[in-house]
Design an enzyme around this catalytic site. Structure first.
Site, PDB file in Angstrom:
ATOM      1  N   GLY A 178       1.560  55.064 -20.001  1.00  0.00           N
ATOM      2  CA  GLY A 178       1.431  53.610 -19.892  1.00  0.00           C
ATOM      3  C   GLY A 178       1.750  52.883 -21.188  1.00  0.00           C
ATOM      4  N   ILE A 235      -5.427  65.350 -27.253  1.00  0.00           N
ATOM      5  CA  ILE A 235      -4.980  65.489 -28.642  1.00  0.00           C
ATOM      6  C   ILE A 235      -3.621  64.800 -28.830  1.00  0.00           C
ATOM      7  CG2 ILE A 235      -4.324  67.172 -30.415  1.00  0.00           C
ATOM      8  CD1 ILE A 235      -6.366  69.136 -29.079  1.00  0.00           C
ATOM      9  N   TYR A 260      -5.079  82.354 -19.565  1.00  0.00           N
ATOM     10  CA  TYR A 260      -4.761  81.240 -20.471  1.00  0.00           C
ATOM     11  C   TYR A 260      -4.449  81.773 -21.876  1.00  0.00           C
ATOM     12  CZ  TYR A 260      -5.659  77.284 -23.597  1.00  0.00           C
ATOM     13  OH  TYR A 260      -5.569  76.342 -24.600  1.00  0.00           O
TER      14      TYR A 260
HETATM   15  P1  NAD Z   1      -5.182  67.929 -22.366  1.00  0.00           P
HETATM   16  O1  NAD Z   1      -5.372  68.661 -21.084  1.00  0.00           O
HETATM   17  O2  NAD Z   1      -5.964  66.696 -22.622  1.00  0.00           O
HETATM   18  O3  NAD Z   1      -3.645  67.594 -22.571  1.00  0.00           O
HETATM   19  C1  NAD Z   1      -2.616  68.461 -22.166  1.00  0.00           C
HETATM   20  C2  NAD Z   1      -1.501  67.624 -21.584  1.00  0.00           C
HETATM   21  O4  NAD Z   1      -0.452  68.513 -21.182  1.00  0.00           O
HETATM   22  C3  NAD Z   1      -1.915  66.813 -20.364  1.00  0.00           C
HETATM   23  O5  NAD Z   1      -1.674  65.429 -20.573  1.00  0.00           O
HETATM   24  C4  NAD Z   1      -1.082  67.396 -19.236  1.00  0.00           C
HETATM   25  O6  NAD Z   1      -0.656  66.427 -18.300  1.00  0.00           O
HETATM   26  C5  NAD Z   1       0.086  67.996 -19.967  1.00  0.00           C
HETATM   27  N1  NAD Z   1       0.712  69.077 -19.202  1.00  0.00           N
HETATM   28  C6  NAD Z   1       0.092  70.146 -18.627  1.00  0.00           C
HETATM   29  N2  NAD Z   1       0.975  70.900 -17.986  1.00  0.00           N
HETATM   30  C7  NAD Z   1       2.181  70.311 -18.154  1.00  0.00           C
HETATM   31  C8  NAD Z   1       3.501  70.638 -17.726  1.00  0.00           C
HETATM   32  N3  NAD Z   1       3.758  71.725 -16.986  1.00  0.00           N
HETATM   33  N4  NAD Z   1       4.514  69.809 -18.070  1.00  0.00           N
HETATM   34  C9  NAD Z   1       4.263  68.677 -18.781  1.00  0.00           C
HETATM   35  N5  NAD Z   1       3.035  68.325 -19.234  1.00  0.00           N
HETATM   36  C10 NAD Z   1       2.013  69.147 -18.915  1.00  0.00           C
HETATM   37  O7  NAD Z   1      -5.449  69.016 -23.514  1.00  0.00           O
HETATM   38  P2  NAD Z   1      -5.793  68.843 -25.059  1.00  0.00           P
HETATM   39  O8  NAD Z   1      -7.259  69.083 -25.241  1.00  0.00           O
HETATM   40  O9  NAD Z   1      -5.183  67.592 -25.594  1.00  0.00           O
HETATM   41  O10 NAD Z   1      -5.058  70.139 -25.623  1.00  0.00           O
HETATM   42  C11 NAD Z   1      -3.807  70.054 -26.276  1.00  0.00           C
HETATM   43  C12 NAD Z   1      -3.314  71.449 -26.614  1.00  0.00           C
HETATM   44  O11 NAD Z   1      -4.307  72.165 -27.320  1.00  0.00           O
HETATM   45  C13 NAD Z   1      -2.978  72.313 -25.390  1.00  0.00           C
HETATM   46  O12 NAD Z   1      -1.842  73.078 -25.710  1.00  0.00           O
HETATM   47  C14 NAD Z   1      -4.163  73.222 -25.252  1.00  0.00           C
HETATM   48  O13 NAD Z   1      -3.840  74.430 -24.620  1.00  0.00           O
HETATM   49  C15 NAD Z   1      -4.510  73.425 -26.723  1.00  0.00           C
HETATM   50  N6  NAD Z   1      -5.914  73.785 -26.926  1.00  0.00           N
HETATM   51  C16 NAD Z   1      -6.890  72.907 -26.570  1.00  0.00           C
HETATM   52  C17 NAD Z   1      -8.213  73.258 -26.773  1.00  0.00           C
HETATM   53  C18 NAD Z   1      -9.321  72.314 -26.390  1.00  0.00           C
HETATM   54  O14 NAD Z   1     -10.476  72.757 -26.462  1.00  0.00           O
HETATM   55  N7  NAD Z   1      -9.067  71.075 -26.047  1.00  0.00           N
HETATM   56  C19 NAD Z   1      -8.533  74.498 -27.346  1.00  0.00           C
HETATM   57  C20 NAD Z   1      -7.503  75.366 -27.703  1.00  0.00           C
HETATM   58  C21 NAD Z   1      -6.186  74.991 -27.503  1.00  0.00           C
END
Ligand code: NAD
Length: 328
Positions: A36, A12, A136
């Site tokens: 990148g 996202i 979570y």
């Molecule tokens: P994603 O896993 O693609 O992206 C999350 C990013 O956070 C990753 O690039 C990761 O490297 C980074 N990250 C993780 N831990 C970290 C840390 N300690 N320090 C620095 N960076 C860190 O996830 P997404 O699908 O893009 O989700 C984005 C947000 O939406 C998150 O907060 C997630 O919890 C929330 N969310 C996602 C979903 C879903 O279904 N995708 C649902 C509910 C909530």
């Protein structure tokens, strides 16, 4: 001054960065992983949210903060990492944001704070009690509290977005996808349930496995097909930017996701037609996944208008799958 986007290398966050840069904003990305990117107007901090030096560097020119990064895992062995990233990381980041008097926070929370899988009532709205059942979900609930604490104590207006399950359409029919593999494909689902130690689910899944790759329609122990929201990343990004840009969103909490839930009894046969894969049906122990979450508040207050139905997502997923097969 810039807009800070955490999780800038993620599904996202990376899309949000694309749109903000295209609109001419200066953007700082902050993520464990480098993106990148080399565009003008983009600065990047590669580091952990709970690393104070990295967080200080990330917020130093931040006018607004989109805290979209988090660690997502449902494995018990990941709990320490999860709370470091999502709770301590959010605390350290927002303590540093308070020092530079950032003007705005938008926080990515999750429907797991309710949690949607075990709702008190349907559809789940923003007034539903918060009673997370996963580490979570708990980490997101505590994250919400840290956001509201920062709003009260440092005077930084904040918006909490409780995200629906979100995927790129291209991930939907990819058995290697973290989300879609175990959700829709038989063999990845068996591996996932083995990892969770769910012996009864593994037995039910193995009973329908004839060794051939297949899709799987999951139902609960009474034969009720799963139902949940699956929102396209592009719709989520639209909602995030509406929350960032709208004064009305300050201090508010919104469910953000697709309007209609996906009925697996309809989606899985469509996926089987799109892929030519056989479709198996499994009745899993327990009450299963069955929820509907209301996005009425964000539609009414901010004009959110999601565009990506599951039918459109499946069509795009099928094209992406065909392109992957051709390239292989
Ligand atoms: P994603 O896993 O693609 O992206 C999350 C990013 O956070 C990753 O690039 C990761 O490297 C980074 N990250 C993780 N831990 C970290 C840390 N300690 N320090 C620095 N960076 C860190 O996830 P997404 O699908 O893009 O989700 C984005 C947000 O939406 C998150 O907060 C997630 O919890 C929330 N969310 C996602 C979903 C879903 O279904 N995708 C649902 C509910 C909530």
């Amino acid at each position: 001054m810039a807009i800070l986007v955490t999780g800038s290398a993620g599904r996202i966050g990376s899309r949000v960065v694309d749109l903000l840069l295209a609109a001419g904003h200066a953007v700082t990305g902050f993520d464990l992983r480098g993106s990148g990117r080399r565009e003008a107007g983009y600065r990047e901090i590669v580091g952990a949210f709970d690393d104070r030096e990295a967080a200080r560097e990330a917020v130093k020119d931040a006018r607004q903060i989109l805290h979209l990064g988090a660690f997502m895992s449902w494995l018990a062995c990941d709990a320490d990492k999860l709370f470091r990233a999502n709770v301590d990381g959010t605390r350290v980041l927002l303590e540093e944001a308070a020092k530079v008097r950032a003007g705005r926070i938008v926080f990515a929370s999750s429907g797991e704070v309710y949690p949607e899988n075990v709702p008190d009532y349907l559809p789940v709205d923003e007034d539903h009690p918060l009673k997370p059942r996963s580490a979570y979900g708990l980490s997101k609930q505590v994250g919400e509290e840290i956001v509201r604490f920062t709003e009260r104590s440092a005077g930084i207006p904040a918006t909490i977005l409780r995200f629906s399950h979100t995927q790129d359409a291209s991930e939907l029919l990819d058995e290697t996808s973290f989300f879609s593999g175990p959700r829709f494909f038989l063999h990845p689902k068996i591996r996932q349930q083995e990892g969770f130690g769910n012996a009864m689910a593994v037995a039910a899944l193995k009973a329908i496995d004839d060794g051939v790759p297949a899709l799987v329609l999951s139902r609960n122990e009474s034969g009720r097909p799963f139902r949940m929201h699956i929102t396209d990343t592009r719709d989520m990004v639209e909602g995030i930017l509406l929350a960032l840009e709208s004064e009305k969103a300050a201090g508010r909490t919104y469910n953000l996701g697709a309007t209609a839930p996906v009925d697996f009894a309809q989606a899985l046969p469509a996926m089987a037609r799109a892929t030519g894969l056989p479709l198996k049906t499994v009745d899993l122990p327990g009450s299963g996944v069955f929820y509907e979450t209301s996005n009425a508040r964000i539609r009414a207050e901010l004009g959110f208008a999601p565009q990506w139905t599951i039918e459109r997502m499946i069509a795009e997923a099928a094209a992406a799958r065909a392109a992957r097969a051709k390239a292989a």
